[in-house]
Design an enzyme around this catalytic site. Structure first.
Site, PDB file in Angstrom:
ATOM      1  N   ASP A  33      40.856  78.585  33.206  1.00 34.18           N
ATOM      2  CA  ASP A  33      39.853  78.794  34.220  1.00 34.18           C
ATOM      3  C   ASP A  33      39.130  77.457  34.375  1.00 34.18           C
ATOM      4  OD1 ASP A  33      38.042  80.058  35.875  1.00 34.18           O
ATOM      5  OD2 ASP A  33      36.662  80.375  34.207  1.00 34.18           O
ATOM      6  N   THR A  90      35.574  77.043  35.919  1.00 35.43           N
ATOM      7  CA  THR A  90      34.131  77.144  35.708  1.00 35.43           C
ATOM      8  C   THR A  90      33.832  77.676  34.323  1.00 35.43           C
ATOM      9  OG1 THR A  90      34.066  77.736  37.992  1.00 35.43           O
ATOM     10  CG2 THR A  90      32.042  77.999  36.747  1.00 35.43           C
ATOM     11  N   PHE A 107      27.420  91.889  45.967  1.00 43.57           N
ATOM     12  CA  PHE A 107      28.517  90.932  45.906  1.00 43.57           C
ATOM     13  C   PHE A 107      29.714  91.563  45.205  1.00 43.57           C
ATOM     14  CE2 PHE A 107      30.909  87.744  43.644  1.00 43.57           C
ATOM     15  CZ  PHE A 107      31.036  86.738  44.581  1.00 43.57           C
ATOM     16  N   ARG A 137      29.985  73.023  43.875  1.00 42.76           N
ATOM     17  CA  ARG A 137      30.260  74.396  44.301  1.00 42.76           C
ATOM     18  C   ARG A 137      29.371  74.693  45.500  1.00 42.76           C
ATOM     19  NH1 ARG A 137      32.060  77.517  39.831  1.00 42.76           N
ATOM     20  NH2 ARG A 137      30.851  79.335  40.420  1.00 42.76           N
ATOM     21  N   THR A 194      41.502  78.680  39.541  1.00 43.39           N
ATOM     22  CA  THR A 194      40.060  78.729  39.796  1.00 43.39           C
ATOM     23  C   THR A 194      39.777  79.418  41.115  1.00 43.39           C
ATOM     24  OG1 THR A 194      38.144  77.375  40.292  1.00 43.39           O
ATOM     25  CG2 THR A 194      40.271  76.392  40.690  1.00 43.39           C
ATOM     26  N   GLY A 195      38.595  79.936  41.208  1.00 44.41           N
ATOM     27  CA  GLY A 195      38.184  80.572  42.445  1.00 44.41           C
ATOM     28  C   GLY A 195      37.580  79.582  43.426  1.00 44.41           C
ATOM     29  N   ASN A 247      36.058  87.445  35.188  1.00 43.10           N
ATOM     30  CA  ASN A 247      37.225  87.334  36.062  1.00 43.10           C
ATOM     31  C   ASN A 247      38.441  86.774  35.339  1.00 43.10           C
ATOM     32  OD1 ASN A 247      36.081  84.883  35.707  1.00 43.10           O
ATOM     33  ND2 ASN A 247      36.285  84.205  37.821  1.00 43.10           N
ATOM     34  N   ASP A 248      38.269  86.326  34.119  1.00 44.77           N
ATOM     35  CA  ASP A 248      39.420  85.811  33.373  1.00 44.77           C
ATOM     36  C   ASP A 248      40.013  86.844  32.433  1.00 44.77           C
ATOM     37  OD1 ASP A 248      38.877  83.277  34.491  1.00 44.77           O
ATOM     38  OD2 ASP A 248      37.308  82.991  32.996  1.00 44.77           O
TER      39      ASP A 248
END
Lengths: 351, 902
Positions: B367, B369, B512, B569, B649-650, B793-794
């Site tokens: 990842d 971040t 979100f 970002r 990565t996002g 998210n990972d």
């Protein structure tokens, strides 16, 4: 002192840090030795090992060769007796044969007499198991529950003493040695006792307790192949009878291979034989009782001296010689490879 | 389904079932079962070649060791169960509060919890001491996150307050879904006096949480005991096995085969011997009872030799392997070089069975971040109404590098400013001070549109509890510029705007998620204006803008690209004024949708889409996320070790590539960096093929090995061998293209092309795609993969990879909880892989070699002796020596070597 208080951690920081201990064990810094394989160390270790093994091997072989030994196979020489014994109805008849040989030189020092058997599988598992150690310790045991079967009791229930296949098949030839001196035969004096291990004679084998030996064996019978009961094994020495008979004890220590020799007698060094066996003509006078022809066995009688490395067994010496040679040869091969690859050494250095 | 009471049982056995159950479990291991079989063989007198104790002693020892361990574990579980089940709780019975044990709580009970109490079961929050019946909870035990979360009761139940009488009379019907293990989802309805109310996760107190900052609260038990989400989650975790494990199983099977072969040879030998020699030797040694032919004797001897040669099958192998792995795991825990003093975090081997696999890693999926970067966000630049702020220029208009000496902006006009916040561009402060309307609106948005919780323990000492560090950074920035977010209730937000306290009514939060990639709030200002404020990813938000912003959009895009080029970002912010009538209609439908039992999510997101359109662009924010220490060096070292690194990565492509350059993933030595950004399946295919053609033109020839392999129809899983490219290449692929590339027929193209590159960067990927990429490589490459990440998210990626590593950093603990190894900094990966992994692997291999060597050396003596002893299964060694050889005499040197060898 006042200053020190200011260094004390505040309350919030009082809890111990989770930082791991800085010990050699936990940080894997224990002293370690990692051999560097350089050409010098590798080659020298090979050559040193080789040299050591070769030296020891040569010494062992030389000493084994210095043993004086006479081995006579009498299974063919006594073929008449051998055939006679094949017929089991002759079991209680005696059969004698004599074997002559000549010593060209004196055999000096202690001389041992062995009997040797070939093709006799004393190392078979069921044979090895077939004994009752408790019985041999003189205890009164029910040998039905031991591994002695089928040599435990007779049909009528009389237990065999001693029981089991090992005891039953005990080597029962008697061998006497005669020396012809000035056309007269002199019996060579031989020791019948002191041939077994001290622990065997004094710890592992005991006669049953009783006022005399024959009553101790009362209620039992000899094994089927025996000609005499256990308490009459040695007619000359009262104390060498029963389970503690030396010949019996030696036999009961089973051998690891199918070809073996057991110590039978030792030379008693008196009179003519004080220095050992003098050169001359000798005769083995054998009372042939032990049949071996059925299973293609052979019987030997052996006279031998001993040296510091034992008897005349060259195996250990040969093993040392072989491994020593192998190490030396490998050393040479590595030297060869090294000399050939030395020019390409850059390849390794580049990595 | 039957309702459960609240007693839980995590223990496996009780006093009576322990022995049978534990033995049953242990005998499922092949080695143990084999020894049981041996024992049975030994009880047959004709076969038994060794005394019974030779197998019983090792077997009992091994069983006892594992059994005692299991028993201690289970005893501790019993103790903790008992402790938990007997905790007291106040239950409302007949209008009275009575103390009850936890295990006696039933579904439907109303219970009272006080501050710092553990939540007893999954509760529906009814009312609490705090205004608006808010309840603060800490979910550390549930998901490891320590920031406070807020839960709020329905207004209709909040009225019940502390009134025991009313609570007793509370008579509603709750319909809810069946128990499941989703911690963040709950749907249900409450029917009270004929009216329906929607229930969601916001109103639930889950077992395992702790009540904080709340004097008391009442809750209604919905799920109890084993049905609670906590217990449902504590299911069996799937075991990850290492390749050594598989190798070991194969070896053991090979050894079994070898054993059978040896026994067969010896049995045949025995048959021949008994026929040739034993038959004649019967004078002295008659055949055993019942044996009447040489072949039958040979048959019995086969089994006897199975017993004799049992030492070749390593009963203690599995136990020893466990010990070694445990030892090597402790070394990881103890390593000071992987201890991060700043937040007091040592490395942790959470799984003890995967050590040696660490030395075999070929692909690292990382990842960005929080893993490569520190995830400490600071507001760095912004673009407001087409003007970019954040850079400092000197007199001549040249941009100045910002360093420690650069003069910081003076926020002294604002007493509530965060003292740690640093900003260097004075023009932005000027704009704020000049009451520039867009600038004010920009910061107002930042102070309103978020989910941050403020904590003001002392007057003026504000601390923000933010779930995402980006939000925290934005809110902190707004605070420093004079738009101080001060307090929040479920219905209001208090903001101090340039010294003037304003209370906004919070009408709706459009929250979100990873699909929407934006969040909005609808607020009513004290003046009565209805406004929707929205912030989100630029790609998403740009499509929702009003056409009138096109000009501004162009300028902002330029700024955005500039920001992204610096590795920042970015977020785009926009607003929209709402009509009163329309909003009333919308909020009514929103209420309906949010009480729907079925398809609630879909209906809500439709409504969100409807209102979030024709937005007016305000500007963009840029947040800096600094690289962690030592990342470039670590990556370089890992690359030298021939480990391929994929960054998933996002972030946007530009940001991702920039980070790639700054942490040495991409560099100028590379022949080329391919960028795959096609938006159709064919485009992606072409781009991938072109890339591959450049890297290895031969790979399209029919004669290529792999192509031949594809031609052959085979059901077997294709394993793509490694291909060598003609240079060093990098590949960047966007999430959009990745979606196509992960589809059936393009998979192979992707794997072949991507695996030839030294570095692959996937940007704009969803958590699911992360897992898919890992799965893809696992499927087609015979390689060990490692995934490293820090955020929720990972998690999917970490769970998919052979080895998952969690960074215990800023984004909660979820990644760590699902990982196999965890530490605080990316750079420790180097030591983990190249020191611990390598040692573990070498030690394990040496151990196996040594172990098999000693067993074979021991056993082959018996095989050899068979030829001399008439194949009669006679042993060479004493029985006790055979018994203890493996367990006592030779276990220590082997173990010692495998723990201390370096």
């Amino acid at each position: 002192m006042k200053n020190k208080t200011s260094f004390l951690p505040r309350e919030g920081e009082a809890q111990p840090s989770r930082c791991p201990d800085n010990s050699a064990f936990k940080q894997q810094r224990l002293p370690a030795w990692k051999p560097q394989l350089t050409i010098a160390s590798v080659l020298s270790s090979f050559f040193l090992t080789g040299a050591f093994c070769l030296t020891v091997g040569v010494c062992l072989v030389l000493s084994a060769n210095s043993v004086r030994e006479i081995q006579i196979d009498y299974s063919d020489k006594c073929s008449d007796c051998s055939k006679f014994r094949e017929n089991s109805s002759n079991w209680n008849k005696e059969c004698h044969c004599s074997v002559n040989f000549t010593l060209k030189e004196d055999i000096l020092g202690d001389v041992f007499m062995y009997y040797g058997l070939q093709n006799f599988y004393q190392n078979h598992r069921r044979y090895v198991m077939s004994r009752s150690d408790a019985q041999l310790l003189g205890r009164n045991v029910n040998i039905q529950r031991s591994y002695c079967a089928p040599f435990s009791t007779y049909r009528n229930g009389t237990p065999m003493a001693p029981c089991g296949a090992i005891a039953n098949s005990m080597f029962n030839d008697t061998i006497d040695l005669f020396y012809s001196r000035n056309s007269s035969l002199i019996q060579v004096p031989l020791l019948r006792t002191g041939n077994s291990w001290w622990t065997d004679k004094n710890v592992k084998f005991r006669n049953p307790e009783s006022y005399n030996l024959s009553s101790a064996f009362a209620g039992t019978a000899r094994p089927p192949y025996w000609q005499k009961p256990a308490y009459l094994l040695d007619e000359e020495d009262e104390r060498n009878n029963g389970y503690v008979n030396d010949d019996f004890i030696v036999w009961m220590r089973v051998s690891a291979f199918a070809t073996f020799r057991n110590l039978y007698r030792r030379l008693r060094r008196v009179r003519h034989f004080a220095e050992g066996l003098p050169a001359g003509n000798y005769t083995f006078w054998i009372s042939y009782n032990f049949p071996v022809a059925r299973f293609k066995g052979r019987k030997h009688v052996i006279l031998s001296t001993v040296v510091w490395s034992g008897g005349s067994n060259p195996f250990l010496g040969i093993a040392y010689l072989v491994s020593g040679t192998a190490a030396t040869l490998t050393g040479f091969v590595i030297t060869g490879i090294h000399l050939k690859l030395r020019k390409k050494k850059t390849y390794f250095q580049r990595q | 389904f039957p309702l459960q009471n609240n007693s839980i049982k995590t223990s496996k056995y009780n006093f009576f079932t322990f022995l049978p159950l534990n033995l049953f479990e242990q005998f499922q291991r092949i080695a143990n079962a084999y020894f049981l079989f041996l024992l049975i063989l030994q009880l047959i007198p004709q076969i038994s070649s060794l005394a019974w104790f030779t197998t019983v002693v090792p077997l009992v020892l091994v069983l006892a060791v594992s059994g005692v361990k299991d028993a201690i574990d289970d005893f501790n579980r019993h103790k903790s169960d008992k402790h938990v089940n007997n905790r007291p709780v106040q239950v409302l019975i007949n209008g009275m509060l009575k103390e009850q044990k936890w295990m006696n709580v039933q579904v439907g009970d109303i219970i009272k919890l006080e501050n710092n109490n553990f939540v007893t079961a999954d509760l529906l929050l009814l009312s609490s001491s705090e205004p608006h019946s808010l309840t603060y909870i800490e979910t550390a035990e549930l998901d490891g996150e320590t920031n406070l979360k807020v839960k709020q009761a329905l207004t209709v139940t909040a009225e019940l307050g502390e009134d025991l009488q009313k609570l007793t009379e509370f008579n509603g019907e709750i319909r809810c879904e069946a128990p499941n293990n989703k911690l963040d989802k709950f749907t249900g309805t409450l029917t009270l006096r004929g009216e329906k109310y929607a229930l969601d996760n916001e109103k639930m107190l889950l077992r395992g949480c702790t009540i904080r900052n709340t004097e008391w609260c009442f809750g209604l038990v919905i799920y109890a005991g084993p049905d609670t989400k906590l217990m449902q989650n504590s299911g069996k975790t799937t075991f990850k096995r290492t390749s050594i494990d598989r190798l070991m199983n194969v070896l053991v099977l090979v050894i079994f085969a070898f054993l059978a072969l040896m026994c067969l040879i010896l049995a045949i030998g025995n048959g021949i011997w008994e026929h040739d020699k034993g038959y004649y030797f019967q004078v002295y040694l008659p055949w055993a009872e019942g044996v009447n032919s040489a072949s039958y004797s040979g048959f019995l001897m086969f089994w006897s030799y199975v017993i004799i040669l049992n030492t070749v099958v390593p009963i203690s192998l599995y136990v020893s392997v466990e010990i070694i792995r445990l030892g090597n795991s402790f070394y990881i825990d103890w390593d000071r070089k992987m201890y991060y003093p700043l937040n007091d975090t040592p490395a942790q081997a959470r799984t003890t069975t995967l050590n040696e696999e660490l030395g075999q890693i070929k692909y690292i999926f990382s990842d960005k971040t929080g893993t490569l970067t520190q995830n400490i966000m600071c507001f760095n630049k912004c673009s407001i109404n087409g003007k970019s702020y954040g850079d400092v220029y000197d007199m001549s208009g040249q941009r100045i590098e910002i360093n420690e000496n650069t003069e910081k902006v003076d926020f002294s006009y604002n007493p509530l400013a965060d003292p740690k916040f640093a900003f260097y561009d004075h023009s932005l402060v000027e704009a704020v001070k000049l009451n520039d309307i867009p600038t004010h609106r920009f910061f107002r948005l930042l102070s309103l549109c978020h989910t941050v919780m403020p904590e003001e323990k002392k007057e003026g000492n504000l601390v923000y509890q933010a779930q995402s560090p980006d939000e925290g950074a934005l809110v902190t920035a707004a605070r420093s510029f004079g738009f101080v977010f001060r307090a929040r209730t479920p219905e209001t937000i208090t903001v101090v705007e340039m010294g003037e306290t304003k209370i906004y009514k919070l009408l709706a939060i459009l929250d979100f998620n990873n699909v929407r990639k934006r969040m909005s709030v609808i607020v009513r200002s004290p003046e009565g204006d209805l406004t929707l404020y929205c912030k989100g990813a630029d790609t998403i938000l740009y499509e929702l803008l009003h056409p009138s912003c096109n000009l501004l959009k162009g300028e902002t895009t330029e700024h955005l690209n500039e920001f992204a080029g610096e590795g920042l970002r970015t977020l785009v912010v926009a607003y929209k004024s709402l009509e009163e009538d329309y909003f009333q209609d919308w909020i009514r439908r929103h209420h309906e949708a949010s009480t729907a039992l079925e398809g609630r999510e879909d209906k809500l997101s439709e409504l969100y889409e409807e209102i979030e359109k024709d937005l007016m662009l305000l500007g963009a924010t840029a947040i800096e996320d600094k690289l962690q220490d030592g990342v470039p060096q670590t990556i370089e070292t890992l690359a030298k070790a021939n480990i391929k690194i994929w960054v998933l990565t996002g972030d946007k492509q530009e940001t991702a590539m920039n980070i790639g350059y700054s942490c040495n993933l991409l560099n100028d030595d590379m022949e080329d960096v391919f960028i795959i950004e096609g938006s159709t399946s064919d485009d992606v295919l072409n781009e991938l093929r072109n890339a591959r053609k450049k890297m290895k033109p031969d790979s399209f020839l029919d004669s290529d090995e792999i192509n031949i392999q594809f031609e052959k129809p085979s059901k077997k899983q294709i394993i793509i061998p490694d291909e060598q490219a003609n240079g060093v290449y990098g590949l960047v692929i966007t999430g959009h293209s990745l979606a196509y590339a992960l589809e059936g027929n393009l998979e192979l193209e992707l794997v072949r092309t991507a695996c030839m590159c030294k570095v692959v960067i996937c940007c704009r990927v969803t958590p699911l795609q992360k897992a898919q990429v890992v799965e893809l490589v696992k499927k087609y490459k015979k390689a060990v993969t490692l995934a490293i990440g820090d955020g929720a998210n990972d998690v999917s990626m970490i769970k998919t990879a052979h080895i998952g590593v969690g960074i215990s950093g800023q984004e909660g603990m979820q990644a760590v909880l699902s990982s196999d190894f965890s530490f605080a900094q990316f750079r420790y990966l180097q030591r983990l892989l190249l020191v611990h992994g390598r040692w573990s692997y070498i030690r394990m291999c040496k151990f196996l070699k040594y172990f098999f060597y000693k067993n074979f050396a021991f056993t082959l003596v018996h095989f050899w002796y068979g030829f001399f002893s008439g194949f009669s299964a006679q042993t060479v060694y004493d029985e006790w020596f055979i018994t203890l050889y493996n367990l006592v005499y030779t276990s220590l040197p082997v173990l010692g070597m495998s723990l201390f060898d370096q």
